[in-house]
Write a protein that holds these residues in place. Structure first.
Motif, PDB file in Angstrom:
ATOM      1  N   ARG A   1       0.827  -1.211   0.000  1.00 23.36           N
ATOM      2  CA  ARG A   1       0.000   0.000   0.000  1.00 23.36           C
ATOM      3  C   ARG A   1       0.853   1.249   0.000  1.00 23.36           C
ATOM      4  NH1 ARG A   1      -5.548  -0.434   3.301  1.00 23.36           N
ATOM      5  NH2 ARG A   1      -6.376  -2.317   2.315  1.00 23.36           N
ATOM      6  N   ARG A   2       1.940   1.207   0.770  1.00 23.65           N
ATOM      7  CA  ARG A   2       2.823   2.383   0.845  1.00 23.65           C
ATOM      8  C   ARG A   2       3.417   2.712  -0.517  1.00 23.65           C
ATOM      9  NH1 ARG A   2       6.002   5.700   0.243  1.00 23.65           N
ATOM     10  NH2 ARG A   2       7.355   6.808   1.709  1.00 23.65           N
ATOM     11  N   THR A   3       3.705   1.694  -1.314  1.00 29.56           N
ATOM     12  CA  THR A   3       4.312   1.905  -2.635  1.00 29.56           C
ATOM     13  C   THR A   3       3.293   1.841  -3.770  1.00 29.56           C
ATOM     14  OG1 THR A   3       4.797  -0.468  -2.735  1.00 29.56           O
ATOM     15  CG2 THR A   3       6.524   0.978  -1.865  1.00 29.56           C
ATOM     16  N   SER A   4       2.015   1.603  -3.425  1.00 24.95           N
ATOM     17  CA  SER A   4       0.932   1.478  -4.416  1.00 24.95           C
ATOM     18  C   SER A   4       1.100   0.291  -5.347  1.00 24.95           C
ATOM     19  CB  SER A   4       0.806   2.770  -5.254  1.00 24.95           C
ATOM     20  OG  SER A   4       0.432   3.861  -4.439  1.00 24.95           O
ATOM     21  N   LEU A   5       1.972  -0.666  -4.985  1.00 26.43           N
ATOM     22  CA  LEU A   5       2.140  -1.849  -5.822  1.00 26.43           C
ATOM     23  C   LEU A   5       0.912  -2.747  -5.795  1.00 26.43           C
ATOM     24  CD1 LEU A   5       5.845  -2.817  -4.971  1.00 26.43           C
ATOM     25  CD2 LEU A   5       4.983  -1.734  -7.054  1.00 26.43           C
ATOM     26  N   ASP A   6       0.092  -2.634  -4.742  1.00 25.73           N
ATOM     27  CA  ASP A   6      -1.117  -3.459  -4.690  1.00 25.73           C
ATOM     28  C   ASP A   6      -2.111  -3.101  -5.793  1.00 25.73           C
ATOM     29  OD1 ASP A   6      -1.472  -0.955  -3.334  1.00 25.73           O
ATOM     30  OD2 ASP A   6      -3.348  -1.717  -2.505  1.00 25.73           O
ATOM     31  N   GLU A   7      -1.950  -1.915  -6.388  1.00 27.82           N
ATOM     32  CA  GLU A   7      -2.873  -1.465  -7.430  1.00 27.82           C
ATOM     33  C   GLU A   7      -2.515  -1.994  -8.826  1.00 27.82           C
ATOM     34  OE1 GLU A   7      -5.370   0.340  -6.464  1.00 27.82           O
ATOM     35  OE2 GLU A   7      -4.737   1.128  -4.517  1.00 27.82           O
ATOM     36  N   LEU A   8      -1.338  -2.569  -8.991  1.00 30.15           N
ATOM     37  CA  LEU A   8      -0.876  -2.949 -10.329  1.00 30.15           C
ATOM     38  C   LEU A   8      -1.810  -3.928 -11.056  1.00 30.15           C
ATOM     39  CD1 LEU A   8       2.998  -3.242  -9.869  1.00 30.15           C
ATOM     40  CD2 LEU A   8       1.682  -1.412 -10.948  1.00 30.15           C
ATOM     41  N   PRO A   9      -2.434  -4.909 -10.370  1.00 26.30           N
ATOM     42  CA  PRO A   9      -3.339  -5.804 -11.104  1.00 26.30           C
ATOM     43  C   PRO A   9      -4.521  -5.093 -11.765  1.00 26.30           C
ATOM     44  CG  PRO A   9      -2.710  -6.798  -9.022  1.00 26.30           C
ATOM     45  CD  PRO A   9      -2.197  -5.393  -8.993  1.00 26.30           C
ATOM     46  N   GLN A  10      -4.769  -3.845 -11.419  1.00 24.35           N
ATOM     47  CA  GLN A  10      -5.841  -3.109 -12.075  1.00 24.35           C
ATOM     48  C   GLN A  10      -5.535  -2.870 -13.551  1.00 24.35           C
ATOM     49  OE1 GLN A  10      -6.753   0.416  -9.704  1.00 24.35           O
ATOM     50  NE2 GLN A  10      -6.641  -0.837  -7.835  1.00 24.35           N
ATOM     51  N   LEU A  11      -4.288  -3.147 -13.956  1.00 25.94           N
ATOM     52  CA  LEU A  11      -3.973  -3.117 -15.384  1.00 25.94           C
ATOM     53  C   LEU A  11      -4.848  -4.107 -16.143  1.00 25.94           C
ATOM     54  CD1 LEU A  11      -0.066  -2.882 -15.222  1.00 25.94           C
ATOM     55  CD2 LEU A  11      -1.624  -1.106 -16.048  1.00 25.94           C
ATOM     56  N   ILE A  12      -5.260  -5.186 -15.471  1.00 29.12           N
ATOM     57  CA  ILE A  12      -6.179  -6.143 -16.088  1.00 29.12           C
ATOM     58  C   ILE A  12      -7.515  -5.470 -16.382  1.00 29.12           C
ATOM     59  CG2 ILE A  12      -7.412  -8.317 -15.739  1.00 29.12           C
ATOM     60  CD1 ILE A  12      -5.108  -9.174 -13.894  1.00 29.12           C
ATOM     61  N   ASN A  13      -7.999  -4.686 -15.406  1.00 32.64           N
ATOM     62  CA  ASN A  13      -9.251  -3.957 -15.613  1.00 32.64           C
ATOM     63  C   ASN A  13      -9.135  -2.947 -16.736  1.00 32.64           C
ATOM     64  OD1 ASN A  13      -9.338  -4.287 -12.214  1.00 32.64           O
ATOM     65  ND2 ASN A  13     -11.107  -4.941 -13.379  1.00 32.64           N
ATOM     66  N   VAL A  14      -7.969  -2.286 -16.815  1.00 32.30           N
ATOM     67  CA  VAL A  14      -7.766  -1.309 -17.891  1.00 32.30           C
ATOM     68  C   VAL A  14      -7.772  -2.014 -19.241  1.00 32.30           C
ATOM     69  CG1 VAL A  14      -6.180   0.406 -18.844  1.00 32.30           C
ATOM     70  CG2 VAL A  14      -6.478   0.243 -16.373  1.00 32.30           C
ATOM     71  N   LEU A  15      -7.119  -3.162 -19.314  1.00 32.12           N
ATOM     72  CA  LEU A  15      -7.067  -3.909 -20.570  1.00 32.12           C
ATOM     73  C   LEU A  15      -8.457  -4.383 -20.985  1.00 32.12           C
ATOM     74  CD1 LEU A  15      -5.091  -4.996 -22.714  1.00 32.12           C
ATOM     75  CD2 LEU A  15      -4.956  -7.112 -21.373  1.00 32.12           C
ATOM     76  N   LEU A  16      -9.291  -4.742 -20.004  1.00 28.02           N
ATOM     77  CA  LEU A  16     -10.647  -5.205 -20.291  1.00 28.02           C
ATOM     78  C   LEU A  16     -11.617  -4.061 -20.577  1.00 28.02           C
ATOM     79  CD1 LEU A  16     -10.973  -8.027 -17.611  1.00 28.02           C
ATOM     80  CD2 LEU A  16     -10.527  -8.284 -20.053  1.00 28.02           C
ATOM     81  N   GLY A  17     -11.223  -2.816 -20.255  1.00 34.85           N
ATOM     82  CA  GLY A  17     -12.057  -1.662 -20.568  1.00 34.85           C
ATOM     83  C   GLY A  17     -12.955  -1.180 -19.451  1.00 34.85           C
ATOM     84  N   SER A  18     -12.911  -1.808 -18.278  1.00 43.85           N
ATOM     85  CA  SER A  18     -13.748  -1.355 -17.163  1.00 43.85           C
ATOM     86  C   SER A  18     -13.120  -0.203 -16.400  1.00 43.85           C
ATOM     87  CB  SER A  18     -14.028  -2.515 -16.204  1.00 43.85           C
ATOM     88  OG  SER A  18     -12.823  -3.102 -15.756  1.00 43.85           O
ATOM     89  N   MET A  19     -11.806  -0.009 -16.574  1.00 44.15           N
ATOM     90  CA  MET A  19     -11.105   1.099 -15.934  1.00 44.15           C
ATOM     91  C   MET A  19     -10.209   1.784 -16.956  1.00 44.15           C
ATOM     92  SD  MET A  19     -10.028  -0.323 -12.125  1.00 44.15           S
ATOM     93  CE  MET A  19      -9.188   1.231 -11.743  1.00 44.15           C
ATOM     94  N   SER A  20      -9.665   2.926 -16.544  1.00 47.17           N
ATOM     95  CA  SER A  20      -8.726   3.684 -17.361  1.00 47.17           C
ATOM     96  C   SER A  20      -7.437   3.873 -16.554  1.00 47.17           C
ATOM     97  CB  SER A  20      -9.330   5.047 -17.733  1.00 47.17           C
ATOM     98  OG  SER A  20      -8.388   5.844 -18.419  1.00 47.17           O
ATOM     99  N   LEU A  21      -6.371   4.242 -17.228  1.00 47.83           N
ATOM    100  CA  LEU A  21      -5.141   4.544 -16.495  1.00 47.83           C
ATOM    101  C   LEU A  21      -5.341   5.748 -15.587  1.00 47.83           C
ATOM    102  CD1 LEU A  21      -2.439   4.044 -19.282  1.00 47.83           C
ATOM    103  CD2 LEU A  21      -2.981   2.498 -17.388  1.00 47.83           C
ATOM    104  N   VAL A  22      -6.116   6.742 -16.045  1.00 47.62           N
ATOM    105  CA  VAL A  22      -6.367   7.959 -15.271  1.00 47.62           C
ATOM    106  C   VAL A  22      -7.869   8.189 -15.190  1.00 47.62           C
ATOM    107  CG1 VAL A  22      -5.915  10.438 -15.063  1.00 47.62           C
ATOM    108  CG2 VAL A  22      -4.200   8.947 -16.118  1.00 47.62           C
ATOM    109  N   GLY A  23      -8.347   8.513 -13.996  1.00 48.55           N
ATOM    110  CA  GLY A  23      -9.769   8.771 -13.813  1.00 48.55           C
ATOM    111  C   GLY A  23     -10.093   8.925 -12.341  1.00 48.55           C
TER     112      GLY A  23
END
Length: 491
Positions: free
Chosen positions: A392-414
């Protein structure tokens, strides 16, 4: 709560017989333009000379001088060295725009002089220019913000308007300290209380006075008494049309600056356009960008960035997965339902940072919530594992959200992706955050993350929704790296 920056104009409050306290500086430090110009000249000249000389290219010194002067010339023509501009922005996009113009100018000069320096070599020599200039820009910005927190280098403002409107403008300006405007007084039009911490200097009648200078005389007297630099008129029916026109004549004839607050908040300047109709000045507000080329570029950047990121970060994913499994029982990934664009639910991926019973224990920790809004946040959440705190301190826990970005449910920025129980309590204002796809990073990430209040979080998300552009996404991603390294507000 009202936060007021005050500036001393007289020696009141000093001890008897002691010299008056020196006034706070009202203008920016003289070293701002000197530093900016020096960094620009040396940041281009020295690397260019070094690269061209090392590679035994002809006219190394002359080329360095021309490149340095061209860079300074581009920056000067775009008014980057004026006192009004220096230190007012730390964004990377203006510097990048200037640098691209520089490349065009030097390409034309190279062709006109029939030189044959290798293009890639010239590009390499110029790469340090935007980096050094941006570093200098951020240094100046931080120094200026720190000075303004102490009520230095500010513009003293006398707000004029109907009581409610004038109070709203004064309070809005007082909420932040990064801008130059400090309200030193209010001129109220008509009766009614002015809810503000600034003094009411005088009042004007509700109707336009018969004398041409009926408003000008008391306003100028108040401005001189309070040493105001600007008279800021809050939008309202009692100060408009011919009455406002007469006031502007009087203020400008006396050398006092006039500004108008139309009542818009969190609307980027790039969306505003001044036009005229029947002799009346109009302010056109462009609608938020929702489709077109910029949205296409955003989609391409999201999908391509997510795909490349997942490939390059594969070894890091494996290492984090092993660390999560070895330090606490349970799966590597944590999947949670979030609400996306147009209130569409989706499953968001993260590395697991909590123990398996975290969701069940949330109810018992409700009273320990340190956030003032709908989100649940604790600095020392007992449900977080040791590895989870680092992630959490390094925000590395957020990296799997790249899967969501690839699938189109999320964006890199928003905006931040909210939970269903949060959305169930949203009002009309908060629901506007769901007009766009949520993002892995955003204005909330680079502005304090969990340290932000709920109102600040909503305000930043709405600012993004209403003022989005492709270039602003690029700027946010550039500033995200520093926010992640800094770690402020990450818990």
């Amino acid at each position: 709560m009202w936060h007021v920056r005050t500036t001393e104009t007289k020696s009141a409050g000093t001890r008897p017989g002691s010299p008056p306290a020196p006034p706070h500086p009202r203008t920016k430090a003289g070293w701002y333009p000197v530093l900016a110009l020096t960094v620009d000249l040396l940041g281009v000249g020295l690397p260019t000379a070094l690269v061209l000389h090392t590679e035994r290219q002809p006219y190394a010194f002359t080329g360095a001088v021309v490149a340095a002067l061209s860079w300074a010339g581009v920056r000067a023509l775009r008014r980057r060295y004026t006192r009004r501009e220096l230190g007012e922005s730390r964004g990377s996009l203006p510097v990048l725009h200037d640098w691209l113009i520089l490349l065009g100018v030097l390409a034309v000069l190279r062709a006109a002089a029939d030189l044959h320096h290798p293009p890639l070599l010239c590009l390499a020599a110029l790469l340090s220019a935007p980096v050094l200039t941006l570093t200098c820009t951020k240094l100046t910005w931080h120094h200026l913000v720190a000075a303004r927190r102490e009520a230095q280098v500010v513009t003293r403002v006398l707000v004029l308007g109907e009581p409610t409107a004038a109070g709203d403008v004064a309070e809005h300006l007082a909420r932040r300290t990064e801008h130059p405007y400090v309200v030193v007084g209010v001129v109220a039009i008509g009766d009614g209380p002015v809810r503000t911490g600034a003094p009411v200097a005088t009042r004007l009648g509700a109707s336009m006075p018969d004398a041409a200078d009926g408003d000008t005389v008391p306003v100028l007297a108040a401005a001189r008494e309070l040493e105001a630099d600007v008279v800021l008129v809050a939008a309202g029916a009692l100060m408009a049309g011919e009455r406002l026109r007469r006031l502007s004549w009087g203020l400008h004839d006396a050398g006092t600056e006039l500004a108008l607050a139309p009542g818009l908040v969190e609307c980027a300047v790039k969306r505003l356009e001044t036009i005229s109709a029947a002799g009346m000045a109009l302010l056109r507000v462009a609608p938020p960008v929702r489709d077109g080329v910029q949205q296409l570029l955003k989609s391409v950047m999201d999908r391509a960035g997510a795909a490349v990121g997942l490939v390059l970060l594969g070894p890091l994913f494996l290492a984090i997965g092993v660390a999560v499994r070895l330090t606490s029982p349970g799966p590597v990934f944590y999947r949670q339902v979030r609400i996306g664009q147009s209130r569409t639910p989706f499953v968001m991926w993260k590395f697991r940072t909590m123990f398996l019973d975290a969701d069940a224990r949330k109810a018992e920790l409700t009273q320990a919530n340190e956030h003032d809004g709908l989100m649940f946040k604790m600095r020392r959440d007992p449900r977080v594992t040791r590895v989870g705190r680092l992630l959490r301190r390094t925000s590395l826990d957020e990296l799997p959200q790249l899967i969501n970005v690839l699938l189109g449910s999320m964006s890199l920025v928003g905006p931040r992706p909210p939970l269903p129980e949060e959305v169930a309590r949203y009002g009309d204002v908060e629901l506007r955050r769901l007009s766009v796809r949520p993002g892995m990073t955003g204005l909330w990430q680079i502005s304090g993350r969990s340290d932000l209040s709920w109102d600040e979080t909503v305000e930043l998300d709405l600012h993004y929704v209403d003022n989005w552009s492709f270039t602003s996404d690029v700027d946010v991603m550039a500033r995200t790296f520093r926010a992640v390294v800094d770690g402020r507000g990450a818990y």
